[in-house]
Design an enzyme around this catalytic site. Structure first.
Site, mmCIF file in Angstrom:
data_model
loop_
_atom_site.group_PDB
_atom_site.id
_atom_site.type_symbol
_atom_site.label_atom_id
_atom_site.label_comp_id
_atom_site.label_asym_id
_atom_site.label_seq_id
_atom_site.Cartn_x
_atom_site.Cartn_y
_atom_site.Cartn_z
ATOM 1 C CD GLU A 189 129.786 65.983 93.351
ATOM 2 O OE1 GLU A 189 130.464 66.211 92.359
ATOM 3 O OE2 GLU A 189 128.800 65.215 93.381
ATOM 4 C CB CYS A 192 134.361 72.080 93.881
ATOM 5 S SG CYS A 192 132.584 71.969 93.863
ATOM 6 C CD GLU A 234 140.142 71.619 94.651
ATOM 7 O OE1 GLU A 234 140.374 70.792 95.551
ATOM 8 O OE2 GLU A 234 139.009 71.825 94.178
ATOM 9 C CE LYS A 287 133.135 65.234 109.869
ATOM 10 N NZ LYS A 287 133.454 66.645 110.104
HETATM 11 O O1 TXE Z 1 138.769 68.896 103.197
HETATM 12 P P1 TXE Z 1 138.360 67.475 103.759
HETATM 13 P P2 TXE Z 1 139.759 69.962 103.844
HETATM 14 C C1 TXE Z 1 139.678 70.618 98.768
HETATM 15 C C2 TXE Z 1 140.443 71.898 98.739
HETATM 16 C C3 TXE Z 1 140.964 71.991 100.115
HETATM 17 C C4 TXE Z 1 141.282 70.546 100.399
HETATM 18 C C5 TXE Z 1 141.358 70.157 101.841
HETATM 19 O O2 TXE Z 1 141.498 71.825 97.819
HETATM 20 O O3 TXE Z 1 142.086 72.798 100.218
HETATM 21 O O4 TXE Z 1 140.236 69.849 99.786
HETATM 22 O O5 TXE Z 1 140.261 70.680 102.544
HETATM 23 C C6 TXE Z 1 135.578 65.231 106.519
HETATM 24 N N1 TXE Z 1 136.561 60.248 107.192
HETATM 25 N N2 TXE Z 1 138.269 70.808 99.021
HETATM 26 O O6 TXE Z 1 140.928 69.317 104.507
HETATM 27 O O7 TXE Z 1 139.278 67.053 104.824
HETATM 28 C C7 TXE Z 1 135.861 66.584 107.118
HETATM 29 O O8 TXE Z 1 135.688 66.573 108.507
HETATM 30 C C8 TXE Z 1 135.399 60.877 107.021
HETATM 31 C C9 TXE Z 1 137.436 70.762 97.880
HETATM 32 O O9 TXE Z 1 139.004 70.872 104.678
HETATM 33 O O10 TXE Z 1 138.147 66.603 102.587
HETATM 34 C C10 TXE Z 1 134.845 67.449 106.389
HETATM 35 O O11 TXE Z 1 133.551 67.292 106.980
HETATM 36 N N3 TXE Z 1 135.289 62.198 106.841
HETATM 37 C C11 TXE Z 1 136.037 70.685 98.225
HETATM 38 C C12 TXE Z 1 134.852 66.825 104.992
HETATM 39 O O12 TXE Z 1 135.398 65.521 105.159
HETATM 40 C C13 TXE Z 1 136.416 62.916 106.813
HETATM 41 C C14 TXE Z 1 135.538 71.303 99.428
HETATM 42 C C15 TXE Z 1 135.697 67.586 103.968
HETATM 43 O O13 TXE Z 1 136.972 67.812 104.486
HETATM 44 C C16 TXE Z 1 137.677 62.307 106.968
HETATM 45 C C17 TXE Z 1 136.478 71.264 100.522
HETATM 46 C C18 TXE Z 1 137.723 60.905 107.162
HETATM 47 N N4 TXE Z 1 138.857 60.236 107.346
HETATM 48 C C19 TXE Z 1 137.798 71.053 100.267
HETATM 49 N N5 TXE Z 1 138.616 63.271 106.895
HETATM 50 C C20 TXE Z 1 135.061 70.644 97.093
HETATM 51 N N6 TXE Z 1 135.320 69.854 96.097
HETATM 52 O O14 TXE Z 1 134.053 71.304 97.125
HETATM 53 C C21 TXE Z 1 137.983 64.447 106.703
HETATM 54 N N7 TXE Z 1 136.642 64.246 106.665
#
Ligand code: TXE
Length: 479
Positions: A248, A282, A383, A173
């Site tokens: 990660e 990140c 972050e 996904k």
């Molecule tokens: O990330 P999410 P978001 C950090 C960054 C950002 C914050 C939130 O600070 O502002 O996270 O971003 C999926 N079960 N990073 O809300 O939600 C979601 O659909 C399974 C750091 O956009 O963590 C997407 O495919 N999957 C980072 C993926 O998780 C779930 C990069 C990431 O989204 C889920 C991005 C669930 N219950 C954001 N809920 C890095 N470290 O590189 C969400 N997802």
């Protein structure tokens, strides 16, 4: 543009035929839709993956490798199309998509196509017991890969390539915020001859589609990149089911600058490590600590160079700072600027939304430098994930090391010094998974990649990824 799921080699809408809007962050407009998939779609993807597994896991390494190389070559052939799609979907400058995101996605496939042919397991002779042990590293079965929006195809393929190279079948996904290039990848996999069901791509929200993947009782491993809160939630669901997990997560990476560094190189690189991809990587160095002897000079030069960065529409070849990925990211960043000011941070440049002519509803934000008094302030501890960095001086090695390690995160650190002994001394003590000395984001795909503390669990990259995506089995034979 209508995006579809890719299940069992076919492009399909979701079972419920419900859709989500896909936004173009450069102008704030909806430009397409994607399936709002539910458990039923994930179940179908699982069934396809499960039925492809017996054949794919027995496919020779040469054949798997050949198909992965073909995918890599096709990505290179269609680089321009993919780069444009990525830039529109994410808001990143086209230049970055052309030179970093898509080439790296192609490299991910090529790298693991080769790595799998070099991967070997161990044997141990039990001397005196007339027995030999050998280790099999067998594919796990059906695995789940969930990726974020900041480096969409780059991170999606960083998981998928080793998973399928190792003989697994995948339910994947991409982020619902940037689904486009994952959708286009399906076409390429078909053209490259990847058997149906080996890779299944399901689009939708984290809390429904993602949740169905992590809760699925027979998806036996999850590789996830995203926010720390989501990572903790996934661990809570997956741990009692004994799924293998690779997480990660976020970072709050220190960039430590000593006065004996190569100053110009440091300055150029610090501009990149602060603001590349609008700071939405990140690995960006968001806490900059500068030795006090060069603090004032650095502050002046860094501000001056940052002000020169060209903010613009992502499709323009001279744009250096494109649009933030979403309205909610924009709001989040504005909120952090308010907090920083309330906590006596001084905004040295930026700090405001930016308007690009003719694209007034796009999500643009100025690259921002905030001078802070203490490492315990909110923007040094949370972050922000945007074009915002803090700077503050330090006097001693011990002091800066203590500040660098005072964070719940532990992903990466950058160190600028020409003192070899010091670089080793500090590197050894930094509580992070990766240290760059006199460089930033120089990646060798053979190296272990991942973080400590709240930055995650496990390592990917090179053979670490192949170890994650296989199960080790010891066989002991007495002769
Ligand atoms: O990330 P999410 P978001 C950090 C960054 C950002 C914050 C939130 O600070 O502002 O996270 O971003 C999926 N079960 N990073 O809300 O939600 C979601 O659909 C399974 C750091 O956009 O963590 C997407 O495919 N999957 C980072 C993926 O998780 C779930 C990069 C990431 O989204 C889920 C991005 C669930 N219950 C954001 N809920 C890095 N470290 O590189 C969400 N997802």
């Amino acid at each position: 543009m209508e995006i579809q799921n890719f299940i069992n080699g076919q492009f399909l809408p979701s079972v419920s035929n419900k859709w989500l809007d896909n936004y173009n962050p450069a102008n704030g407009e909806v430009y397409g839709k994607l399936p709002n998939s539910t458990k039923a779609d994930v179940d179908n993807a699982y069934i396809a993956a499960k039925s492809a597994f017996p054949t794919w896991s027995q496919t020779t390494l040469e054949e798997r490798s050949r198909i992965l190389i073909k995918i890599s070559e096709l990505l290179e052939t269609h680089l321009q199309r993919f780069a444009e799609a990525e830039s529109i979907d994410n808001g990143k400058p086209i230049n970055l998509a052309q030179t970093v995101d898509i080439p790296r996605a192609a490299s991910n496939f090529r790298f693991f196509a080769n790595a799998i042919t070099q991967y070997s397991s161990e044997s141990h002779e039990s001397v005196g017991h007339q027995a030999i042990n050998y280790t099999l590293r067998q594919p796990i079965g059906v695995v789940g890969c969930i990726s974020p929006w900041n480096l969409p195809l780059y991170l999606f393929t960083w998981k998928i390539a080793p998973a399928i190279a190792a003989g697994n079948c995948v339910v994947a996904k991409p982020s619902e915020i940037t689904p486009m290039t994952a959708y286009l990848l399906g076409e390429i996999c078909k053209e490259a001859g990847l058997p149906k069901g080996v890779l299944n791509i399901v689009h939708g929200l984290g809390k429904t589609t993602g949740q169905a993947i992590i809760e699925h009782p027979d998806i036996e491993a999850i590789s996830f990149t995203g926010g720390t809160t989501t990572g903790a939630h996934i661990a809570k669901i997956a741990a009692p089911m004994f799924k293998k997990l690779s997480l990660e997560l976020g970072g709050k990476n220190p960039n430590i600058i000593f006065d004996d560094c190569d100053y110009n190189d440091m300055l150029e690189t610090t501009i990149r490590s602060s603001f590349a991809n609008q700071g939405q990587i990140c690995l960006c160095g968001s806490r900059i600590f500068i030795e006090s002897s060069i603090y004032e000079k650095f502050k002046k030069d860094f501000v001056e160079k940052t002000k020169q960065l060209k903010i613009g529409h992502p499709s323009k070849s001279d744009t250096q700072i494109g649009a933030l990925v979403s309205k909610s990211q924009l709001e989040k960043i504005k909120n952090y600027i308010t907090i920083a000011k309330e906590e006596n941070g001084v905004v040295l440049c930026g700090g405001n939304e930016f308007t690009v002519e003719n694209f007034e509803n796009g999500y643009y934000f100025e690259p921002t430098i905030i001078e802070v008094k203490t490492n315990t302030c909110t923007i040094n501890q949370e972050e922000v994930f945007g074009p915002v960095v803090s700077i503050m001086p330090f006097n001693t090695e011990d002091e800066v090391l203590q500040m660098a390690n005072t964070t719940k995160y532990g992903l990466s650190a950058t160190l600028w010094t020409n003192n070899l002994k010091r670089s080793i001394r500090i590197s050894n003590q930094l509580q992070v998974g990766l240290v760059w000395v006199n460089t930033w984001m120089l990646r060798d795909l053979r190296t272990p990649f991942g973080g400590t503390k709240a930055s995650g669990l496990g390592r990917e990259g090179g053979f670490e990824a192949l170890r994650f995506f296989t199960e080790a089995k010891n066989i002991c034979i007495k002769y």
